[in-house]
Enzyme design. Sequence first.
Site, PDB file in Angstrom:
ATOM      1  N   GLU A  78     -12.078   3.551  -1.602  1.00 31.95           N
ATOM      2  CA  GLU A  78     -11.598   4.760  -2.271  1.00 31.95           C
ATOM      3  C   GLU A  78     -11.307   4.123  -3.775  1.00 31.95           C
ATOM      4  O   GLU A  78     -11.537   4.855  -4.673  1.00 31.95           O
ATOM      5  CB  GLU A  78     -10.267   5.141  -1.753  1.00 31.95           C
ATOM      6  CG  GLU A  78     -10.197   5.810  -0.408  1.00 31.95           C
ATOM      7  CD  GLU A  78      -8.938   6.261   0.115  1.00 31.95           C
ATOM      8  OE1 GLU A  78      -8.090   5.924  -0.499  1.00 31.95           O
ATOM      9  OE2 GLU A  78      -9.091   6.517   1.377  1.00 31.95           O
ATOM     10  N   VAL A  79     -11.035   2.845  -3.877  1.00 29.56           N
ATOM     11  CA  VAL A  79     -10.525   2.305  -5.044  1.00 29.56           C
ATOM     12  C   VAL A  79     -11.556   1.338  -5.416  1.00 29.56           C
ATOM     13  O   VAL A  79     -11.877   0.144  -4.905  1.00 29.56           O
ATOM     14  CB  VAL A  79      -9.170   1.898  -5.290  1.00 29.56           C
ATOM     15  CG1 VAL A  79      -8.946   1.440  -6.753  1.00 29.56           C
ATOM     16  CG2 VAL A  79      -8.010   2.839  -4.776  1.00 29.56           C
ATOM     17  N   HIS A 108      -6.910  -5.824   2.060  1.00 25.37           N
ATOM     18  CA  HIS A 108      -5.936  -5.433   2.861  1.00 25.37           C
ATOM     19  C   HIS A 108      -5.326  -6.478   3.633  1.00 25.37           C
ATOM     20  O   HIS A 108      -6.150  -7.148   4.531  1.00 25.37           O
ATOM     21  CB  HIS A 108      -6.291  -4.156   3.780  1.00 25.37           C
ATOM     22  CG  HIS A 108      -6.849  -2.812   3.199  1.00 25.37           C
ATOM     23  ND1 HIS A 108      -6.029  -1.747   2.967  1.00 25.37           N
ATOM     24  CD2 HIS A 108      -7.954  -2.563   2.423  1.00 25.37           C
ATOM     25  CE1 HIS A 108      -6.867  -0.897   2.164  1.00 25.37           C
ATOM     26  NE2 HIS A 108      -8.088  -1.463   2.081  1.00 25.37           N
ATOM     27  N   ASN A 157     -12.959  -3.339   2.298  1.00 16.52           N
ATOM     28  CA  ASN A 157     -13.838  -1.986   2.240  1.00 16.52           C
ATOM     29  C   ASN A 157     -14.785  -2.237   0.868  1.00 16.52           C
ATOM     30  O   ASN A 157     -14.295  -2.274  -0.112  1.00 16.52           O
ATOM     31  CB  ASN A 157     -13.132  -0.882   2.260  1.00 16.52           C
ATOM     32  CG  ASN A 157     -12.586  -0.553   3.555  1.00 16.52           C
ATOM     33  OD1 ASN A 157     -12.735  -0.748   4.639  1.00 16.52           O
ATOM     34  ND2 ASN A 157     -11.332   0.129   3.565  1.00 16.52           N
ATOM     35  N   ASP A 161       0.800  -1.197   0.044  1.00 16.05           N
ATOM     36  CA  ASP A 161       0.051  -0.164  -0.077  1.00 16.05           C
ATOM     37  C   ASP A 161       0.889   1.116   0.071  1.00 16.05           C
ATOM     38  O   ASP A 161       1.964   1.243   0.891  1.00 16.05           O
ATOM     39  CB  ASP A 161      -0.820  -0.109   1.162  1.00 16.05           C
ATOM     40  CG  ASP A 161      -2.113   1.032   1.139  1.00 16.05           C
ATOM     41  OD1 ASP A 161      -3.248   0.561   0.924  1.00 16.05           O
ATOM     42  OD2 ASP A 161      -1.802   2.201   1.075  1.00 16.05           O
ATOM     43  N   ILE A 162       0.411   2.197  -0.812  1.00 16.32           N
ATOM     44  CA  ILE A 162       1.315   3.557  -0.849  1.00 16.32           C
ATOM     45  C   ILE A 162       1.249   4.382   0.301  1.00 16.32           C
ATOM     46  O   ILE A 162       2.127   5.135   0.515  1.00 16.32           O
ATOM     47  CB  ILE A 162       0.687   4.227  -2.160  1.00 16.32           C
ATOM     48  CG1 ILE A 162       1.845   5.179  -2.895  1.00 16.32           C
ATOM     49  CG2 ILE A 162      -0.450   5.054  -1.799  1.00 16.32           C
ATOM     50  CD1 ILE A 162       1.663   5.777  -4.134  1.00 16.32           C
ATOM     51  N   HIS A 213     -10.140  -5.293  -3.442  1.00 17.87           N
ATOM     52  CA  HIS A 213      -8.980  -5.508  -3.001  1.00 17.87           C
ATOM     53  C   HIS A 213      -9.083  -5.886  -1.438  1.00 17.87           C
ATOM     54  O   HIS A 213      -9.795  -5.510  -0.780  1.00 17.87           O
ATOM     55  CB  HIS A 213      -8.026  -4.186  -2.987  1.00 17.87           C
ATOM     56  CG  HIS A 213      -8.629  -2.877  -2.784  1.00 17.87           C
ATOM     57  ND1 HIS A 213      -9.644  -2.209  -3.326  1.00 17.87           N
ATOM     58  CD2 HIS A 213      -8.311  -2.238  -1.351  1.00 17.87           C
ATOM     59  CE1 HIS A 213      -9.960  -1.271  -2.651  1.00 17.87           C
ATOM     60  NE2 HIS A 213      -9.374  -1.178  -1.485  1.00 17.87           N
TER      61      HIS A 213
END
Length: 119
Positions: free
Chosen positions: A99-100, A106, A91, A33-34, A104
């Site tokens: 957000e994306v 995490h 999420n 993760d960025i 995905h």
Amino acid sequence: MTYDSENIFAKILRGEIPCNKVYEDDFALAFHDINPQAPVHILVIPKGDYVSMADFTASAPADLIVGFFRAVGHVAREQELEQPGYRILGNAGDDAHQEVPHLHIHIFGGKKLGPMLMR
Ligand code: AMP
């Protein structure tokens, strides 16, 4: 929700923008993760156009569903998180602050993670 093929993870999958790759196979890509929220914070995404877990599990072929979840487990093992432990989180939608809009998972680890809901 319709899949937006211009979302950032779609661009990563197409190789249009870089990622800090942890693992890749035919079904999934994992990368750091960025904006990490823990010493280990890795995202695992399926190779397919799926917004959410509900979308993915309803529409994806069985080999992709199996391959994706195997990849999540593989990353946890490969990162040596089985002991002392880790957390997976996904999420979906506005209430979860997704957000994306590409499915995905995490993976968090590397410290005591505290109560289940972080905030
Ligand atoms: P979510 O709120 O579950 O949709 O989380 C999206 C996650 O993607 C956040 O933790 C971001 O820090 C992360 N993220 C966004 N853009 C990138 C990127 N280009 N590379 C890696 N992680 C990213």
